[in-house]
Write a protein that holds these residues in place. Structure first.
Motif, short mmCIF file in Angstrom:
data_model
loop_
_atom_site.label_atom_id
_atom_site.label_comp_id
_atom_site.label_asym_id
_atom_site.label_seq_id
_atom_site.Cartn_x
_atom_site.Cartn_y
_atom_site.Cartn_z
N GLU A 1 -7.11 4.00 -1.03
CA GLU A 1 -6.04 4.30 -0.07
C GLU A 1 -5.15 5.43 -0.60
N THR B 1 -6.89 -0.08 -3.81
CA THR B 1 -5.60 0.61 -3.80
C THR B 1 -5.81 2.09 -4.08
N PRO C 1 0.83 -1.21 0.00
CA PRO C 1 0.00 0.00 0.00
C PRO C 1 0.86 1.25 0.00
#
Length: 453
Positions: A382, A379, A348
């Protein structure tokens, strides 16, 4: 940065999530969407079922924004189609929350610069607002913003058929028989593909899904034939991690495809690097190689599912730091480089990895991955959470990691494939699994098997 206005390019899932985070931080988002509605790109693949369940497809800030509207959160373990993603999440988010006043549709961005500064001018540059030019039905418009997040995606800039990254010779001339991405072969495109020989070029999820659809169509419309054109020489690399994949639907897709290949439902042409596409008695001749090694396939239609690339044309006046091969931010590129690995377990990342030499500008979402194919929607969520925290000056939140990604089960690192060797060798299994499909298929054919690692 003390930013107050944040321009967001693209009203897809990640773009809308970015706008939700901007609102939560007390700043003002302006979302510029090229299409006539939010989630315009998703509408192009709304027939496709996602291989991640709802729990991974709803951004937390977006859910908080939707909560007061009476929105019913979908079953977190159910798998939506692209159409359901729009109807049950993206459309309500864009039309029933405060975001509806921030989205400008039919607004295609054509250029971004710093107000009063060209690319070569440095002194005072970081303090100048961004100037975003875009086209809509009223003609050219200009927007000024303190920060920009480009989440315009890559759907409308697909890679061509040519194995050298260029269009195959004749590809543009035969455009009426070529589709890109993942067409709806059993729905909107049924009349186009039913009863036809259809070649599909590519080794990713879009190619596999299209080939599975064509096999199902063949059961409904006799005469339909699917041909898999694969640039690589090892078909098993496309089968994925099977039961080892933490996203069960992604593993099941590979296992289903492996079984169809093993059963001879799909004709396989591996090591097929397309060089030419031409007309042949009303059909397509798709050619690979040259000289004595040249070969051709005759088909009625060609589907090119070779991935996508970012459109960087309107960013030419910004100071970007992009990897020269992957076209992703330089700090992110080593984590996603398909030359080194095919893992879905990319660490991440956020504002730090996505920053450029242009303070306040960020690439996010699929576009931030450049030409790499391993992006997951979660993804992107985030990414924009971290980016918006960084824009708001909350460096601690920007640096914090709030995501754990599911593993694929099979990875390639440095060109070496690794998997659970326990499914290799021994007698051929009754059902083909994606994990060791190459090994099983080889033994069904009476050969010694090829192993998994």
């Amino acid at each position: 940065m003390n930013a107050s206005t944040v321009a967001i390019i693209g009203a897809g899932p990640v773009g809308l999530a970015a706008a939700a985070h901007v609102l939560e931080r007390g700043m003002s988002p302006v979302v510029l969407e090229a299409g006539p509605d939010a989630a315009h790109a998703v509408r192009q693949w709304q027939h496709v079922q996602l291989f991640s369940p709802w729990e991974y497809n709803v951004d937390k800030a977006a859910a908080r924004l939707l909560a007061p509207t009476g929105w019913n959160s979908p079953d977190p373990q159910a798998y939506p189609t692209g159409g359901e993603l729009i109807d049950r999440y993206l459309a309500p988010l864009a039309t029933r929350t405060r975001l509806r006043d921030t989205i400008r549709t039919s607004s295609r961005v054509t250029a971004i610069s710093r107000a009063g500064f060209d690319k070569a001018t440095t002194k005072g540059r970081a303090q100048a607002p961004f100037e975003i030019r875009y086209q809509n039905g009223r003609g050219p418009e200009v927007l000024r913003a303190d920060a920009v997040i480009d989440v315009s995606g890559t759907w409308f800039s697909p890679n061509p058929a040519g194995s050298n990254g260029l269009p195959a010779i004749g590809e543009r001339e035969q455009a009426n028989r070529i589709a890109y991405g993942m067409p709806d072969a059993r729905g909107a495109g049924r009349a186009r593909y039913a009863g036809k020989t259809v070649a599909v070029l590519g080794g990713g999820h879009s190619a596999l899904g299209t080939l599975i659809d064509l096999v199902q169509l063949a059961g409904e419309a006799p005469g339909t034939q699917a041909i898999w054109l694969l640039r690589g020489t090892d078909p098993a690399k496309a089968f994925g991690g099977g039961s080892n994949d933490k996203l069960a639907a992604r593993g099941a897709l590979g296992a289903t495809f492996a079984a169809l290949v093993a059963a001879g439902k799909i004709r396989v042409e591996s090591g097929f690097g397309v060089t030419h596409v031409s007309e042949s008695e009303g059909r397509l001749r798709i050619s690979a190689g040259s000289g004595c090694g040249a070969r051709s396939v005759i088909a009625d239609e060609l589907v090119v599912s070779t991935g996508f690339r970012p459109d960087l044309s309107f960013l030419s006046e910004l100071r970007l730091r992009l990897d020269p091969a992957i076209e992703a931010p330089v700090a992110l590129a080593p984590l996603i480089d398909p030359n080194e690995h095919s893992c879905g377990t990319v660490r991440p990342h956020g504002a730090r990895e996505l920053a450029h030499d242009e303070p306040g500008f960020y690439l996010a979402g699929m576009k931030s991955y450049g030409r790499a194919p391993t992006f997951l929607m979660m993804t992107g969520y985030e990414q924009v959470r971290s980016i918006v925290a960084d824009i708001a000056g909350d460096k601690q939140a920007a640096a914090r990691v709030e995501l754990v990604l599911p593993e694929t089960g099979v990875c390639t690192r440095g060109g070496v494939e690794t998997a659970d060797a326990g499914c290799c060798g021994g007698p051929a299994k009754a059902e083909i699994s994606a994990c060791c499909a190459a090994d099983e298929i080889a033994m069904k054919e009476g050969r010694a098997g090829c192993g998994c690692s």
